[in-house]
Design a protein around this motif. Structure first.
Motif, PDB file in Angstrom:
ATOM      1  N   PRO A   1       0.845  -1.197   0.000  1.00 46.90           N
ATOM      2  CA  PRO A   1       0.000   0.000   0.000  1.00 46.90           C
ATOM      3  C   PRO A   1       0.882   1.250   0.000  1.00 46.90           C
ATOM      4  O   PRO A   1       1.949   1.260   0.599  1.00 46.90           O
ATOM      5  CB  PRO A   1      -0.775  -0.116   1.305  1.00 46.90           C
TER       6      PRO A   1
ATOM      7  N   GLY B   1      -8.561   3.727  -8.611  1.00 48.46           N
ATOM      8  CA  GLY B   1      -8.997   2.890  -7.498  1.00 48.46           C
ATOM      9  C   GLY B   1     -10.479   2.562  -7.594  1.00 48.46           C
ATOM     10  O   GLY B   1     -10.898   1.432  -7.358  1.00 48.46           O
TER      11      GLY B   1
ATOM     12  N   TRP C   1     -12.609  -0.500  -5.529  1.00 45.17           N
ATOM     13  CA  TRP C   1     -12.184  -0.184  -4.167  1.00 45.17           C
ATOM     14  C   TRP C   1     -13.084   0.880  -3.528  1.00 45.17           C
ATOM     15  O   TRP C   1     -13.596   1.768  -4.214  1.00 45.17           O
ATOM     16  CB  TRP C   1     -10.745   0.341  -4.168  1.00 45.17           C
ATOM     17  N   SER C   2     -13.218   0.814  -2.233  1.00 44.41           N
ATOM     18  CA  SER C   2     -13.948   1.836  -1.485  1.00 44.41           C
ATOM     19  C   SER C   2     -13.084   3.104  -1.395  1.00 44.41           C
ATOM     20  O   SER C   2     -11.944   3.059  -0.950  1.00 44.41           O
ATOM     21  CB  SER C   2     -14.257   1.321  -0.075  1.00 44.41           C
TER      22      SER C   2
ATOM     23  N   GLU D   1      -9.806  -0.501   8.717  1.00 46.04           N
ATOM     24  CA  GLU D   1      -9.657  -0.823   7.290  1.00 46.04           C
ATOM     25  C   GLU D   1     -10.954  -0.590   6.518  1.00 46.04           C
ATOM     26  O   GLU D   1     -11.426  -1.451   5.771  1.00 46.04           O
ATOM     27  CB  GLU D   1      -9.172  -2.264   7.104  1.00 46.04           C
TER      28      GLU D   1
ATOM     29  N   HIS E   1     -11.679   1.825   4.154  1.00 45.55           N
ATOM     30  CA  HIS E   1     -11.549   2.150   2.730  1.00 45.55           C
ATOM     31  C   HIS E   1     -10.279   1.525   2.166  1.00 45.55           C
ATOM     32  O   HIS E   1      -9.383   1.136   2.909  1.00 45.55           O
ATOM     33  CB  HIS E   1     -11.498   3.668   2.524  1.00 45.55           C
ATOM     34  N   ARG E   2     -10.224   1.464   0.842  1.00 53.98           N
ATOM     35  CA  ARG E   2      -8.969   1.042   0.199  1.00 53.98           C
ATOM     36  C   ARG E   2      -8.162   2.265  -0.253  1.00 53.98           C
ATOM     37  O   ARG E   2      -6.948   2.190  -0.390  1.00 53.98           O
ATOM     38  CB  ARG E   2      -9.263   0.158  -1.028  1.00 53.98           C
TER      39      ARG E   2
ATOM     40  N   HIS F   1      -4.233  -3.211   3.353  1.00 48.90           N
ATOM     41  CA  HIS F   1      -3.757  -2.683   2.082  1.00 48.90           C
ATOM     42  C   HIS F   1      -4.543  -1.421   1.735  1.00 48.90           C
ATOM     43  O   HIS F   1      -5.438  -1.427   0.893  1.00 48.90           O
ATOM     44  CB  HIS F   1      -3.915  -3.737   0.984  1.00 48.90           C
ATOM     45  N   GLN F   2      -4.212  -0.341   2.420  1.00 48.72           N
ATOM     46  CA  GLN F   2      -4.925   0.926   2.264  1.00 48.72           C
ATOM     47  C   GLN F   2      -3.969   1.974   1.682  1.00 48.72           C
ATOM     48  O   GLN F   2      -2.923   2.251   2.251  1.00 48.72           O
ATOM     49  CB  GLN F   2      -5.452   1.398   3.617  1.00 48.72           C
ATOM     50  N   HIS F   3      -4.388   2.551   0.528  1.00 52.16           N
ATOM     51  CA  HIS F   3      -3.618   3.638  -0.073  1.00 52.16           C
ATOM     52  C   HIS F   3      -4.083   4.967   0.515  1.00 52.16           C
ATOM     53  O   HIS F   3      -5.282   5.203   0.653  1.00 52.16           O
ATOM     54  CB  HIS F   3      -3.828   3.674  -1.585  1.00 52.16           C
TER      55      HIS F   3
END
Lengths: 204, 204
Positions: free
Chosen positions: B23, B46, B51-52, B127, B129-130, B161-163
């Motif tokens: 991430p 994303g 992804w959220s 966790e 959102h992404r 795995h969050q950006h």
């Protein structure tokens, strides 16, 4: 919300309103990634104004689907369903231009690029879109596939109120000269420096 | 399509796959416009991954509607209607955070900013959102409204795995140090230099 300051008033005989509404030629150039991303981010604002968006991708393979394409196709669908935002067209040289009869087999990228520009020129003269994104358009100019003087002539003299956003490295000096806004993204720190490769959702 | 070259392999004990899927903490900084635009362009990718997306705007007035907000709300609607793309949440400090009980009247920006960060921290630990876009988040850090060491600690140790994409001028050195990718947009040429003011569809 503009972050810059107006530091001078030009002696061009235009009122502030006329200058404010002047159509822009924008070039996103430089060696770093983020050029197309920034161009598409700008096109989002145009979509929200209800403007017709035309995207023309000159280099990337048709097989290589970018997230932006799917998102803009979805926004075009929103416009068709609800009337919100503007219509969206997305054309790719790599897939064979959608308006073109010849497809796939013939591998003449120079001719394909010239055909792409001929269609964009027609659309600009017909004022077909309010925003044009010419993605990676600097390369066919650099490689001599399209005449930069013809491009600059059409862009500088384009009718109406059409914004044109061009991306790609090594923008021709003539294009820079003609542009109203030139942006260059500089890398300060990048994970590829640490041996990391591109990843889904970030690089594409 | 990554444009950079891998120039070295780090001795971090990770496989290429592990590094590829690491991430990212991304900072868009610098004096020029285009930071938020680039961040939202990245978030489009994303969205397309399903992804959220969580957007948190720290400074801009609620009354000042950006095109990106409308476009992302439309994309969130597409997700609800069709399952395409990912869900989108868009929160603004200027409007009073949507999860907050107190609204409008109390003008304590420092407390509002701290409340925003507290909620983001909760979401990161859960966790939720992404992709997080923390728009203009550098300012409350700069002004001391939020402790940069707490922010860096949460971001560096975030689970899963969050950006996280942060925008704003004058990013704190601690944040730059912690980031994987730092982008700075440089002005080459801008219409405001020629006395032009911002315009609809381009600047907002």
């Amino acid at each position: 919300m503009p972050q810059g300051q107006v530091t001078s008033v030009p002696e061009d005989g235009l009122t502030t309103r006329q200058r404010r509404n002047r159509p822009l030629l924008v070039v996103h150039t430089g060696a770093m990634k983020g050029k197309s991303t920034a161009a598409f981010g700008m096109a989002l604002r145009g979509w929200n104004q209800g403007w017709s968006i035309g995207v023309f991708q000159f280099v990337k393979s048709a097989k290589w689907k970018v997230g932006e394409e799917e998102a803009f196709r979805a926004l075009g669908w929103v416009h068709e369903q609800t009337g919100e935002g503007g219509p969206v067209e997305w054309h790719k040289m790599g897939a064979g231009w959608s308006w073109s009869r010849k497809r796939g087999d013939e591998e003449d990228h120079a001719a394909d690029a010239a055909e792409g520009w001929a269609e964009i020129r027609r659309r600009i003269l017909a004022e077909q879109h309010r925003v044009y994104v010419l993605d990676e358009f600097t390369y066919p100019l650099k490689w001599g596939w399209i005449d930069v003087h013809d491009v600059v002539d059409v862009l500088v003299n384009r009718p109406g109120h059409q914004h044109v956003i061009i991306t790609g490295r090594d923008a021709a000096p003539e294009l820079i000269e003609a542009a109203d806004l030139v942006m260059e993204t500089t890398k300060v720190k990048h994970p590829m420096d640490a041996g990391q490769k591109g990843q889904r959702g970030i690089e594409w």
